[in-house]
Enzyme design. Sequence first.
Site, PDB file in Angstrom:
ATOM      1  N   GLU A 229     -19.492  -7.603   5.867  1.00 29.31           N
ATOM      2  CA  GLU A 229     -20.210  -6.445   6.421  1.00 29.31           C
ATOM      3  C   GLU A 229     -19.346  -5.722   7.460  1.00 29.31           C
ATOM      4  O   GLU A 229     -18.790  -6.330   8.364  1.00 29.31           O
ATOM      5  CB  GLU A 229     -21.567  -6.810   7.033  1.00 29.31           C
ATOM      6  CG  GLU A 229     -22.429  -5.595   7.356  1.00 29.31           C
ATOM      7  CD  GLU A 229     -22.607  -4.634   6.173  1.00 29.31           C
ATOM      8  OE1 GLU A 229     -21.680  -3.841   5.934  1.00 29.31           O
ATOM      9  OE2 GLU A 229     -23.640  -4.697   5.500  1.00 29.31           O
ATOM     10  N   ASP A 304     -25.569  -2.595   2.036  1.00 30.55           N
ATOM     11  CA  ASP A 304     -26.404  -1.448   2.380  1.00 30.55           C
ATOM     12  C   ASP A 304     -26.675  -0.574   1.145  1.00 30.55           C
ATOM     13  O   ASP A 304     -27.023   0.588   1.258  1.00 30.55           O
ATOM     14  CB  ASP A 304     -25.739  -0.620   3.478  1.00 30.55           C
ATOM     15  CG  ASP A 304     -24.351  -0.140   3.066  1.00 30.55           C
ATOM     16  OD1 ASP A 304     -23.919  -0.442   1.927  1.00 30.55           O
ATOM     17  OD2 ASP A 304     -23.691   0.538   3.881  1.00 30.55           O
TER      18      ASP A 304
END
Length: 506
Positions: A229, A304
């Site tokens: 991430e 995401d």
Amino acid sequence: MLSPPSPRRACVIALGLVAIGSLVAAGPCDIYYSGGTPCVAAHSTTRSLYNAYAGALYQVKRGSDGKTQDIGPLSAGGVADAAAQDSFCASTTCLITTIYDQSGRGNHLRQAPPGGFKGPESNGYDNLASATGAPVTLNGKKAYGVFMSPGTGYSNNAANGIATGDAAEGMYAVLDGTHYNGACCFDYGNAEVSSRDTGNGHMEAIYFGDCTAWGSGSGSGPWIMVDLENGLFSGFSAGKNTGDLSISYRFVTAAVKGRPNQWAIRGANAASGSLSTYYSGVRPSGGYNPMSKEGAIILGIGGDNSNGAQGTFYEGAMTAGYPSDATENAVQADIVAAQYTTTSLTSGPTLPIGSAISLRATTACCTTRYLTHNSSNTIVIEVVSSSSSSTLKGQATWVVRAGLGNSGCVSFESKDVPGSYVRHYNFALVLAANDGSKQFREDATFCPQAGLSGQGSVVRSWNYPTRFLRHYNNIGYVASEGGVHVFDAAGTYNDDVSWVVGPGFV
Ligand SMILES: *[C@@H]1O[C@H](CO)[C@@H](O)[C@H](O)[C@H]1NC(C)=O
């Protein structure tokens, strides 16, 4: 669907078989189990990952009537029953709706919902993959992988038993080493439960591609990296780590694992040889130690829901606990023994390389019209006959070339504008000069297959296999059946994508 055996029962059976004298090979998840790091998710459209697993591998949905069918293995522990898919999907289109979890935990992968980024579907979901974009054979038996174009994604945001926080886990995947791009992010693994970027360390997933926005390895890629991430990591530090080698295998095994302040990237040719370790060491700084894993599962997208990447997934699993190198090596040996091999990407009448052809429309409106480029390089359908001008005849004649993006398919070079090819651009067909780029080559590659409506052939886009060459209002597109664009309209889809291949006009 058949309910899968409980993972414990499956593993006990498999271990028993191994103990008898290794006469029966164990599947990857039997191997992880015997290594003390059992699978908590096991996904494959090509084969059972447990020796005893005989349940559904995946589900397909067909365009003709919207019905679904589960596809299982030919036998427990075996290769997928591709013939069952071929028969269910005959003369229509088929999408993969579900990739079932074989671990017994119900961690199935389905169409990914909108998150930080929205998918191309009108409701913000990602697209589903074609069921026929990635044919292969395993030990000589045909199966289909999951060919994911940009905009395609699967996930499970309510997964059970996947590592959270700083807990240890491992994962592997078998991928197509030649199908990738530089967009974010072709991932498989652990991600946010909200499909949103909740911060550094909230993911731990295999990444494959040549994105250089964060990390990279030696050479020009593609690389196996880890999506933690807000960073694709190729080694200890952010950025370039030369220990992470470019991959040039058609079939690639990618293995990633992490535990408190320790993680590793390993990779191999999935068709032979053993795993190499590209990184094994401590965690990067900056929010990645300790990790804050959330335990959802993604395939083909970022945490995401960034969905610009492409890639092909054949099989993969996630474990509880940090698998030993020896366990992963045994999994790699099992993958090699499965003998992944390429097979034909086309069906129906062959288009001989070098031949000059015409493509005649078959929809009732338009049976005297042929695929033609006009003088402003739009691909249209025009009425052409033996008495047409030589200019028009040249514009309606195509020379079949080996596929610029994949030699198992074809490209269509203009007869009258040598060096220019039919490509799609924003899903509209145009005539354009070959600029040599990977994007051009892939957008100009088409895979002919037997017709959907019984008349002629259909021409599948190689890099968007849910899309077929179609005329709509006399203009050419690559269109999916019932997709979000006007030119995807279901109406006369089967006829509009079916073409009679004939000799060229000149
Ligand atoms: C080519 O076809 C497109 C789409 O129908 C059209 O907009 C364009 O004007 C045509 N160009 C010429 C030169 O006819």
